[in-house]
Structure formats: structure tokens, C-alpha cells
Design an enzyme around this catalytic site. Structure first.
Site, PDB file in Angstrom:
ATOM      1  N   GLU A  52     -13.742  -3.562   8.534  1.00 55.06           N
ATOM      2  CA  GLU A  52     -13.173  -3.682   7.164  1.00 55.06           C
ATOM      3  C   GLU A  52     -11.956  -4.726   7.404  1.00 55.06           C
ATOM      4  O   GLU A  52     -11.265  -4.639   8.341  1.00 55.06           O
ATOM      5  CB  GLU A  52     -12.677  -2.387   6.776  1.00 55.06           C
ATOM      6  CG  GLU A  52     -11.852  -2.471   5.346  1.00 55.06           C
ATOM      7  CD  GLU A  52     -11.287  -0.930   4.847  1.00 55.06           C
ATOM      8  OE1 GLU A  52     -11.798  -0.449   4.119  1.00 55.06           O
ATOM      9  OE2 GLU A  52     -10.321  -0.601   5.671  1.00 55.06           O
ATOM     10  N   TYR A  64     -10.726  -8.515  -0.218  1.00 51.11           N
ATOM     11  CA  TYR A  64     -11.084  -7.509   0.757  1.00 51.11           C
ATOM     12  C   TYR A  64     -12.703  -7.553   1.087  1.00 51.11           C
ATOM     13  O   TYR A  64     -13.566  -8.119   0.327  1.00 51.11           O
ATOM     14  CB  TYR A  64     -11.003  -6.139  -0.251  1.00 51.11           C
ATOM     15  CG  TYR A  64     -11.808  -4.848   0.434  1.00 51.11           C
ATOM     16  CD1 TYR A  64     -10.943  -4.175   1.164  1.00 51.11           C
ATOM     17  CD2 TYR A  64     -13.052  -4.625   0.369  1.00 51.11           C
ATOM     18  CE1 TYR A  64     -11.483  -2.785   1.945  1.00 51.11           C
ATOM     19  CE2 TYR A  64     -13.800  -3.472   0.867  1.00 51.11           C
ATOM     20  CZ  TYR A  64     -12.915  -2.661   1.554  1.00 51.11           C
ATOM     21  OH  TYR A  64     -13.319  -1.714   2.303  1.00 51.11           O
TER      22      TYR A  64
END
Ligand code: GDP
Ligand code: MN
Length: 393
Positions: free
Chosen positions: A200, A114
Site C-alpha cells: 500500500e 493512493y
């Protein structure tokens, strides 16, 4: 209750669709899978053939959790991709209308990570985050396994330097670090140059052949900066954010789609917010936030109604106008004009108060449209709209 992220003078935050975010990533040197946007099941089939016979078909909506919700389909053949696209394109996903899917090459994933950089308003700095696990909720991860997450505040004067990058990736597998650092540098570049408040990647993946790619993309742009972002404007004009939303913005309306069933039109952000609350008290949920602004004339009202009525989730509409600079008679004329342009499939509850309200009510009464329901107060209007929405469900 779902609320627009920012109001009035603060401007709105614009989320890009995944495929737009990936296009932006690619321009800034961040590797992404090969992909083709499809608006029909047939195109999805052809795209899958072009990509080598198998594909991942991903619904394009501005809401997370597509993987778990059935919005990401692994297709082994062009037939399967076509069927998946046909299904995804035929129904709303989590209340969001679907106009296209992204068809991407299938890739062998070795590990998921991530990565994100977001503007931290409390400190006025950017916060970079990297996790050794992907497809996760970072807040949850920060609580349960803090050692899996690295966080760093980036001073805008200094930027994201190589020693920062090292610190952000030293908990990751060695063989992936260099490439992930390149991705992070690219993300920071996107953030700064595109006036984004969030970039993101969840998941960022290491493939079995050693490559690192952004498998998902979430980019939020500060609407106030769009005037100096021709690149983003271009993306939006090539792939309108949402056809309905796009029209609203073109017309200068503040429109944000929400998940409920009562369409809302009001003048002034404050009044619209209170209207959303009153609708909720009446036991229903707003389908959108739409502020026609001060001094709204007939054209703006007509476009607003068209915009709201084209949302398939809308089961009733509540028009709540408090006339000040806005004149209720012009609003009423706009309604009459709109009802000539669009055949409403749901009832429209109208509450007019303030400047020229009586004249406005008279215009509506004379037009005598069967779908228009007058209401005297905001509460009465909200209760009626809520009841009508339930009856229409
Ligand atoms: P989200 O659930 O809305 O965040 O959608 P994502 O784009 O993150 O996709 C959800 C999940 O689908 C990912 O975590 C991956 O595990 C899986 N996925 C997406 N694209 C691919 C792909 O190209 N290959 C494989 N094997 N899995 C994929
Ligand atoms: Mn994701």
C-alpha cells in the site's frame, strides 16, 4: 480488541517498517524519496545535512496515522530535525516502542494519490485499488466518493497487464498516468515475488517537477513464505522488525505486540486467545500475544519473560500454562532461571495447571521470588494481573 491477524497453523503476517518497505520498493524499481534511517538524534542531524539541510523526520512504528498523530515532522534545519528525532525517539508512539526514525528529503508535492494491491481472501485473487486522493481512508472513500476510486481484481494466471493499468488510472491527471502505471506494475511485482499479502502506498505523490514517488510504504508479508524469501529475511536481519519481536522469533516463539499493559505468556494459541479475553473481562488489556508452544522448556520460558519485560508498556505479567505435553515443573524452572537473568520491574502472576502442576508450584514457592504471585484459576490470575497493572500505572 486488537487481535493477531492469524493464528497457529495459519502463520503470522509480518508488517515491514516503512523504511524496509521502501527499500523493497526501490529494489523493484519504484521511486522513493532519498532517506536515511537514524537511531539517534545526532544521526538525524547528520542525515539532514546530507539531504541538503531540510528533511522530513518520520517515526518508524507499525501503526498508521503517524501524520495526524505528530509522528511526521517537517524540519527546516538540521537543528529542527535533531530536536524532532530526539522527541520521537524518547517516547512510545501510540503505545509502540520507537527505536528509529526515517529522515527523508523534503519534496514539493503537487498532488497526492493512493495505490494498493491486496490479497482478497474471499475470491483468491488480488485486488488493485487506485484513488485520485491520497492520505485517505479507502473504505471511507469507497462509500463517500466512489468515483475517486478504481478497483480491479487481478487474475493470478493473467497478471496485471497494460490494459488493466489503463483502466486503473484513467481517472487520474493525464500527466501522472504513465508513471503511476509503472509504480503499479512495480507494486504487483513486489506482491508476487515477495509473497506479500498487502502493498500500500498512501500517499503516492506527483511532484511539481513531474516525478511520481511512493511517499509512504506499507508491506505485509505472509510469514509462512519467509523460508523462500531470503531477501525479506535479509531486510529483517539488517533492520530487525523490532528488537524484542526479533528475539522472540529467533527463539521460535509466536509473539505479536498489542497495545495493552498486561504481558501474557501461555502455551497454545487457543489458550493464549482465551487468556486475552479473560484479561479484557477483568478490565485490562493485553500487551502482547505470546505462545511458547507445546513442550515449552525452561529456555523458552526464560526468553519469553525477557521479551515481555523489555516492553516498556507492560505493568504486570500473566503466565497461564495448562500442562499437557508442556510440563509445569519445567515451566517453573524456566521462570526461576529467567528471574536470575532479568530483574523484573513488575509483578508476575503465575497460574499452573495440568501435568506436574503441583511440582511446578512447589518449585516457585521454594524460590520465593518477591515479584511472583501464584494464582489458582485463570480468572483469578487475570483479575490479579489486571489489578496489579492498574496499581502500577
Ligand atoms: P501515515 O500518517 O502514518 O500514513 O504517514 P505518511 O508517511 O503517509 O505521512 C503522512 C503525511 O505527511 C503525508 O500524507 C504527507 O502529506 C506528509 N509527508 C510525508 N512525507 C512528506 C514529504 O517528504 N514532504 C511533504 N511536504 N510532506 C510529507
Ligand atoms: Mn500514509
Amino acid at each position: 480488541m486488537a487481535r493477531p491477524k492469524a493464528l497457529g497453523g495459519a502463520g503470522l503476517l509480518v508488517d515491514l517498517y516503512e523504511h524496509q518497505g521502501k527499500e523493497l520498493f526501490a529494489r523493484h524499481g519504484i521511486p522513493v524519496p532519498r532517506g536515511i534511517v537514524a537511531e539517534t538524534a545526532e544521526t538525524a542531524r547528520t542525515a539532514t545535512e546530507i539531504l541538503g539541510g531540510s528533511a522530513v523526520v518520520k517515526v518508524q512504528v507499525q501503526v498508521g496515522g503517524r501524520g495526524k498523530g505528530g509522528g511526521v515532522v517537517l524540519a527546516d534545519t538540521p537543528d529542527e530535525a535533531e530536536a524532532a528525532a530526539a522527541r520521537l525517539l524518547s517516547e512510545p508512539f501510540k503505545g509502540h516502542r520507537v527505536t528509529r526514525v526515517l529522515v527523508e528529503e523534503r519534496l514539493p508535492i503537487a498532488h497526492e494519490f493512493y495505490a494498493a494491491i491486496t490479497l482478497d481472501r474471499s475470491t483468491g485473487t488480488d485486488l488493485a485499488m487506485v484513488a485520485s486522493e491520497g492520505g485517505v481512508d479507502v473504505e471511507e472513500l469507497a462509500r463517500t466518493r466512489p468515483e475517486a476510486l478504481r478497483r480491479l481484481h487481478v487474475d493470478p494466471e493473467i497478471g496485471l497487464r497494460p490494459y488493466h493499468l489503463r483502466g486503473l488510472t484513467n481517472h487520474l491527471p493525464k500527466e501522472a498516468r504513465d508513471l503511476i502505471e509503472e509504480v503499479l506494475a512495480g507494486l504487483y511485482d513486489v506482491l508476487v515475488r515477495s509473497d506479500a499479502t498487502l502493498v500500500e502506498v498512501n500517499p503516492l505523490v506527483l511532484l511539481t517537477d513531474g516525478r511520481v514517488l511512493a511517499l509512504d510504504a506499507k508491506v505485509t508479508i505472509d510469514d509462512n513464505a519467509l523460508f523462500r524469501q531470503p531477501e525479506i529475511e535479509m531486510l529483517r536481519s539488517v533492520f530487525p522488525i523490532d528488537p524484542v519481536e526479533f528475539r522472540a522469533r529467533e527463539a521460535g516463539l509466536q509473539y505479536v505486540k498489542l497495545d495493552g499493559e498486561v504481558g501474557i505468556i501461555g502455551n497454545g494459541a487457543g489458550l493464549v486467545m482465551s487468556t486475552l479475553d479473560v484479561v479484557q473481562q477483568a478490565g485490562a488489556a493485553a500487551a502482547n500475544f505470546l505462545d511458547v508452544g507445546g513442550g515449552a522448556g525452561a529456555g523458552a520460558i526464560a526468553t519469553s519473560l525477557e521479551v515481555i519485560l523489555s516492553d516498556p508498556n507492560v505493568r504486570s505479567v500473566l503466565v497461564n500454562i495448562f500442562g499437557g505435553i508442556t510440563r509445569c515443573d519445567l515451566v517453573a524452572e524456566g521462570m526461576v532461571e529467567a528471574l536470575e537473568r532479568v530483574e523484573p520491574r513488575v509483578r508476575i502472576v503465575v497460574r499452573l495447571d495440568g501435568t506436574n502442576a503441583e511440582e511446578g508450584r512447589r518449585i516457585l514457592e521454594e524460590a520465593g521470588h518477591p515479584m511472583v504471585v501464584p494464582a489458582a484459576t485463570m480468572l483469578e490470575a487475570a483479575e490479579r494481573a489486571a489489578r496489579l497493572a492498574k496499581a502500577a500505572a
